[in-house]
Design an enzyme around this catalytic site. Sequence first.
Site, PDB file in Angstrom:
ATOM      1  N   GLU A 166     103.254  73.407   4.075  1.00 31.30           N
ATOM      2  CA  GLU A 166     104.327  73.161   3.107  1.00 31.30           C
ATOM      3  C   GLU A 166     105.016  71.840   3.443  1.00 31.30           C
ATOM      4  OE1 GLU A 166     106.197  77.304   1.353  1.00 31.30           O
ATOM      5  OE2 GLU A 166     107.290  76.251   2.908  1.00 31.30           O
ATOM      6  N   CYS A 167     105.087  70.942   2.476  1.00 29.26           N
ATOM      7  CA  CYS A 167     105.825  69.685   2.581  1.00 29.26           C
ATOM      8  C   CYS A 167     105.388  68.909   3.829  1.00 29.26           C
ATOM      9  CB  CYS A 167     107.339  69.937   2.573  1.00 29.26           C
ATOM     10  SG  CYS A 167     108.297  68.477   2.108  1.00 29.26           S
ATOM     11  N   GLY A 168     106.147  68.926   4.915  1.00 27.03           N
ATOM     12  CA  GLY A 168     105.733  68.213   6.117  1.00 27.03           C
ATOM     13  C   GLY A 168     104.390  68.687   6.628  1.00 27.03           C
TER      14      GLY A 168
END
Length: 442
Positions: free
Chosen positions: A332-334
């Site tokens: 997720e994201c990072g």
Amino acid sequence: MVDAHPRGLMLAAPRSGAGKTTVTLALLAALKRRGLDIRSAKTGPDYIDPAFHSAATGRPTYNFDSWAMPLGLLDRLAAQTAETADLFVVEAAMGLFDRIEGPVGRRGAPADIAARYQLPVLLVLDVSGQAHSAAAIARGFANHQPDVRIGGVIINRFGSERHLRMVKGAIEEIGLPVLGAMPRDPTLAVKERHLGLVQIDEHPDAPALLTRFAEIGEAHLDLDRIIALAGANITSEMSESQRPLTPPGQRIALARDMAFTFLYAHIVDGWRAQGAELVPFSPLANEAPPDDCDICWLPGGYPELHAGRLASAEHFKAGLRRFAATRPVHGECGGYMILGESLVDGEGTIHAMVGLLGHSTSYAKRRLHLGYRRAKLLRPSPLGESGTLLRGHEFHYASVIAPGEDEPLAELSDGEGKPLGAGGHRRGNVSGTFFHVIALEG
């Protein structure tokens, strides 16, 4: 069983940047020092402030989100927050009435939460640059929405005793009690970076910081009157409704260090309640995901600040590739950023990432991507089967500079239903997206 009369309140403000978090932490730490069992919550999507709350209270901190969460889930989290605490405090995001367009009570506004649970609101007013006009703002907020009760005001950032007398007198003249006043003091501010406050775990002496907050709360807040103000309408039946997200596996290898910290407490608790075990490991310490796990989850955080260390963590990268050959990996994201081919940091340096997905991302030219997201999965993944509908958000400054050729993971729209196109990617056992999941749509 939830107490018949749970005691809670909300701290809110007319806008972001008014000092709500500083005041909230001062209140939480001071009440904790009194020996009260305190719990807290934060409205809207936010990872960083709840971690500060939990450090101050010693208890898990949930997010309450009237747009992203089905009302059954929201009610259950409210009941769980209230049921064992002497008092609970909800910190509002943004301004009290700020929202997106949508059905009444489901707009993501802090006011939705205050109205649903009949929480008295302490209005934090930043009075720097004004005096008597602060009373007009308070009056407007008190009258704006009949089912939201402003129970009192906390004056923030007054400049002198004369300034305080003028503001306090004007507010009390309109019938609102002033329950605290904090002076203008730059040393009270918590350091910030591009996604919010610098994380609590990064402070060199967090216990000393919390002690200072407790002293501030004792010196500047009327704790007895604030406690007397608290109330709520939450019943025990609320704790039984709405199923949480299904755990993506039985034993979940969870990346957990200064680069990977963003995972909501209600998701973690929901997974554990269904029998899942979370097994942490640290990519920054060059650790591979434990081989006795059946899935690897890479949450969001700040990989762009540690890109050089991650690029050189060869044991971690090789171990993650081996893991992904036979078991699911989701970022997720990072986490999504490090699954790609490369990451460009703020100085423009290109760092080789794990290469399990074909995209590349850059933080060199920062562009804010912010807002609620509704996701329909196009492919099966640890988030769910194809066709699963999810609600969550994006909040990042990085951008995809090379999309690669992997299949898209989800179809996205914003909080008001505007189509945003495909988001994220999947290749074999590996999936990732900038989208942070909050709950199943319901």
